[in-house]
Design a protein around this motif. Structure first.
Motif, PDB file in Angstrom:
ATOM      1  N   ASN A 176      36.642  39.429  43.287  1.00  0.00           N
ATOM      2  CA  ASN A 176      37.243  39.573  44.612  1.00  0.00           C
ATOM      3  C   ASN A 176      36.810  40.870  45.294  1.00  0.00           C
ATOM      4  OD1 ASN A 176      38.547  37.144  44.332  1.00  0.00           O
ATOM      5  ND2 ASN A 176      40.542  38.025  43.837  1.00  0.00           N
ATOM      6  N   ARG A 177      36.683  41.952  44.497  1.00  0.00           N
ATOM      7  CA  ARG A 177      36.265  43.224  45.089  1.00  0.00           C
ATOM      8  C   ARG A 177      34.852  43.139  45.657  1.00  0.00           C
ATOM      9  NH1 ARG A 177      38.738  45.602  40.546  1.00  0.00           N
ATOM     10  NH2 ARG A 177      36.717  46.045  39.608  1.00  0.00           N
ATOM     11  N   THR A 178      33.992  42.358  45.015  1.00  0.00           N
ATOM     12  CA  THR A 178      32.615  42.263  45.489  1.00  0.00           C
ATOM     13  C   THR A 178      32.528  41.568  46.846  1.00  0.00           C
ATOM     14  OG1 THR A 178      32.199  40.167  44.342  1.00  0.00           O
ATOM     15  CG2 THR A 178      31.756  42.192  43.126  1.00  0.00           C
ATOM     16  N   ILE A 179      33.555  40.769  47.174  1.00  0.00           N
ATOM     17  CA  ILE A 179      33.556  40.086  48.477  1.00  0.00           C
ATOM     18  C   ILE A 179      34.591  40.709  49.419  1.00  0.00           C
ATOM     19  CG2 ILE A 179      32.694  37.923  47.538  1.00  0.00           C
ATOM     20  CD1 ILE A 179      35.522  36.825  47.537  1.00  0.00           C
ATOM     21  N   GLY A 180      35.040  41.921  49.068  1.00  0.00           N
ATOM     22  CA  GLY A 180      35.934  42.663  49.944  1.00  0.00           C
ATOM     23  C   GLY A 180      37.367  42.204  49.944  1.00  0.00           C
ATOM     24  N   MET A 181      37.812  41.525  48.875  1.00  0.00           N
ATOM     25  CA  MET A 181      39.184  41.014  48.837  1.00  0.00           C
ATOM     26  C   MET A 181      39.923  41.471  47.583  1.00  0.00           C
ATOM     27  SD  MET A 181      38.560  37.095  50.160  1.00  0.00           S
ATOM     28  CE  MET A 181      40.308  36.735  50.060  1.00  0.00           C
ATOM     29  N   GLY A 182      39.483  42.521  46.950  1.00  0.00           N
ATOM     30  CA  GLY A 182      40.072  42.932  45.676  1.00  0.00           C
ATOM     31  C   GLY A 182      41.329  43.748  45.783  1.00  0.00           C
ATOM     32  N   GLY A 183      41.733  44.115  46.983  1.00  0.00           N
ATOM     33  CA  GLY A 183      42.963  44.855  47.142  1.00  0.00           C
ATOM     34  C   GLY A 183      42.827  46.328  46.787  1.00  0.00           C
ATOM     35  N   VAL A 184      43.976  46.978  46.588  1.00  0.00           N
ATOM     36  CA  VAL A 184      44.047  48.404  46.315  1.00  0.00           C
ATOM     37  C   VAL A 184      43.721  48.666  44.849  1.00  0.00           C
ATOM     38  CG1 VAL A 184      45.550  50.432  46.289  1.00  0.00           C
ATOM     39  CG2 VAL A 184      45.792  48.726  48.118  1.00  0.00           C
ATOM     40  N   GLN A 185      42.852  49.624  44.598  1.00  0.00           N
ATOM     41  CA  GLN A 185      42.572  50.051  43.231  1.00  0.00           C
ATOM     42  C   GLN A 185      43.422  51.284  42.931  1.00  0.00           C
ATOM     43  OE1 GLN A 185      40.281  48.135  41.209  1.00  0.00           O
ATOM     44  NE2 GLN A 185      40.956  46.922  42.974  1.00  0.00           N
ATOM     45  N   LEU A 186      44.207  51.201  41.850  1.00  0.00           N
ATOM     46  CA  LEU A 186      45.172  52.252  41.533  1.00  0.00           C
ATOM     47  C   LEU A 186      44.612  53.338  40.625  1.00  0.00           C
ATOM     48  CD1 LEU A 186      48.199  49.878  40.940  1.00  0.00           C
ATOM     49  CD2 LEU A 186      47.719  51.211  42.999  1.00  0.00           C
ATOM     50  N   GLY A 187      43.417  53.118  40.097  1.00  0.00           N
ATOM     51  CA  GLY A 187      42.832  54.097  39.202  1.00  0.00           C
ATOM     52  C   GLY A 187      43.304  53.990  37.770  1.00  0.00           C
ATOM     53  N   ASP A 188      44.078  52.955  37.469  1.00  0.00           N
ATOM     54  CA  ASP A 188      44.519  52.688  36.097  1.00  0.00           C
ATOM     55  C   ASP A 188      43.766  51.441  35.636  1.00  0.00           C
ATOM     56  OD1 ASP A 188      46.091  51.299  33.980  1.00  0.00           O
ATOM     57  OD2 ASP A 188      47.464  52.988  34.223  1.00  0.00           O
ATOM     58  N   GLU A 189      42.867  51.590  34.683  1.00  0.00           N
ATOM     59  CA  GLU A 189      41.972  50.504  34.303  1.00  0.00           C
ATOM     60  C   GLU A 189      42.729  49.252  33.891  1.00  0.00           C
ATOM     61  OE1 GLU A 189      38.376  49.549  31.090  1.00  0.00           O
ATOM     62  OE2 GLU A 189      39.150  51.591  31.340  1.00  0.00           O
ATOM     63  N   GLU A 190      43.791  49.408  33.100  1.00  0.00           N
ATOM     64  CA  GLU A 190      44.512  48.235  32.605  1.00  0.00           C
ATOM     65  C   GLU A 190      45.256  47.526  33.728  1.00  0.00           C
ATOM     66  OE1 GLU A 190      47.332  46.912  28.823  1.00  0.00           O
ATOM     67  OE2 GLU A 190      47.121  49.027  29.339  1.00  0.00           O
ATOM     68  N   VAL A 191      45.896  48.281  34.604  1.00  0.00           N
ATOM     69  CA  VAL A 191      46.614  47.681  35.723  1.00  0.00           C
ATOM     70  C   VAL A 191      45.638  47.029  36.696  1.00  0.00           C
ATOM     71  CG1 VAL A 191      48.143  48.103  37.682  1.00  0.00           C
ATOM     72  CG2 VAL A 191      48.560  49.253  35.502  1.00  0.00           C
ATOM     73  N   ASP A 192      44.556  47.728  37.026  1.00  0.00           N
ATOM     74  CA  ASP A 192      43.571  47.175  37.952  1.00  0.00           C
ATOM     75  C   ASP A 192      42.933  45.906  37.397  1.00  0.00           C
ATOM     76  OD1 ASP A 192      43.990  49.110  39.867  1.00  0.00           O
ATOM     77  OD2 ASP A 192      42.386  50.423  39.138  1.00  0.00           O
ATOM     78  N   ARG A 193      42.800  45.833  36.091  1.00  0.00           N
ATOM     79  CA  ARG A 193      42.227  44.640  35.466  1.00  0.00           C
ATOM     80  C   ARG A 193      43.228  43.485  35.415  1.00  0.00           C
ATOM     81  NH1 ARG A 193      40.970  46.836  31.032  1.00  0.00           N
ATOM     82  NH2 ARG A 193      42.730  46.123  29.793  1.00  0.00           N
ATOM     83  N   SER A 194      44.523  43.813  35.367  1.00  0.00           N
ATOM     84  CA  SER A 194      45.549  42.793  35.143  1.00  0.00           C
ATOM     85  C   SER A 194      46.237  42.321  36.414  1.00  0.00           C
ATOM     86  CB  SER A 194      46.618  43.335  34.180  1.00  0.00           C
ATOM     87  OG  SER A 194      46.047  43.736  32.955  1.00  0.00           O
ATOM     88  N   PHE A 195      46.218  43.141  37.484  1.00  0.00           N
ATOM     89  CA  PHE A 195      46.945  42.800  38.708  1.00  0.00           C
ATOM     90  C   PHE A 195      46.077  43.062  39.937  1.00  0.00           C
ATOM     91  CE2 PHE A 195      50.343  43.374  35.703  1.00  0.00           C
ATOM     92  CZ  PHE A 195      51.286  42.417  36.074  1.00  0.00           C
TER      93      PHE A 195
END
Length: 236
Positions: A143-162
């Motif tokens: 989703n991030r590659t197409i500009g729809m990945g949302g906010v990245q929080l800087g926490d790898e596990e959270v960003d990967r899971s939500f």
């Protein structure tokens, strides 16, 4: 013992086991039907016994629903927000000191009519709209590659899971403190995420009948646990 006798015992055991499994399935189904069949009068009595209010229909809550969605959504920026046309099985009260509204709203969005269950617990202050949805595998990366990945929080596990979407990135980062992250990642209760709208928090959880006080209390507990773990409430 003869081979025939042994086979008879084995076959009989299989039949008994199968009969037991079938009986269990029947009991579970009957229990589910009995729960789903809770009448309006039973629901009213159970709800009022806890000091809450119950209304079979109360369309005065329609403006409340509309107010929560009264903004352009990030997922559908070119569509008007959903609107409610009615509210049924409306339960209101207080749980752990927080006001709540639980109801089934009849809604229309993009020309489609559908019911929407809401179990809303009041937040302590107005806030930007925010949603966090559990994702699987590389979905967020894609989703991030197409500009729809949302906010990245800087926490790898959270960003990967939500996948997190918010009108205000600073607010999103403030919401996801260590305690909320721990709940989202490790709590054993079943839920797919949560959403903060104009005044309330709701959770994507499997509630089959919000009129059942046992189910409703469990849902309210989860929402209150989340609100307890949000450290700050900037107004955005």
């Amino acid at each position: 013992m003869s081979v025939g006798g042994i086979l008879a015992i084995v076959f009989g055991g299989v039949l008994l086991l199968a009969a037991g499994v079938i009986a269990l399935i029947v009991l579970v189904r009957r229990a589910g039907k009995a729960r789903a069949a809770m009448s309006t009068s039973e629901a009213r009595a159970a709800v009022q016994a806890r000091g809450w209010t119950f209304a079979e229909r109360d369309d005065s809550y329609v403006p409340l629903y509309d107010r929560q969605y009264d903004r352009t959504g990030w997922a559908e920026p070119f569509h008007r927000p959903p609107r409610a046309t009615g509210a049924t099985d409306v339960i209101t009260g207080t749980h752990r000191g927080r006001p709540f509204v639980a109801a089934t709203f009849q809604t229309v969005h993009d020309g489609k009519h559908r019911p929407e269950r809401a179990i809303w617990v009041a937040a302590p202050a107005p806030h930007p709209m925010l949603s966090a949805t559990r994702i699987v595998g590389p979905q967020n990366t894609i989703n991030r590659t197409i500009g729809m990945g949302g906010v990245q929080l800087g926490d790898e596990e959270v960003d990967r899971s939500f996948e997190v979407h918010c009108d205000d990135e600073a607010f999103a980062r403030a919401v996801f403190g260590p305690e909320l992250k721990a709940l989202l990642l490790h709590d054993s209760r079943s839920f797919r995420g949560f959403v903060l709208r104009g005044e309330y928090l709701d959770v994507f959880d499997p509630v089959s009948d919000h009129r059942d006080p046992e189910e409703l209390v469990a849902a309210l507990e989860l929402r209150c646990d989340m609100l307890d773990r949000i450290p700050v409430w900037p107004r955005g």
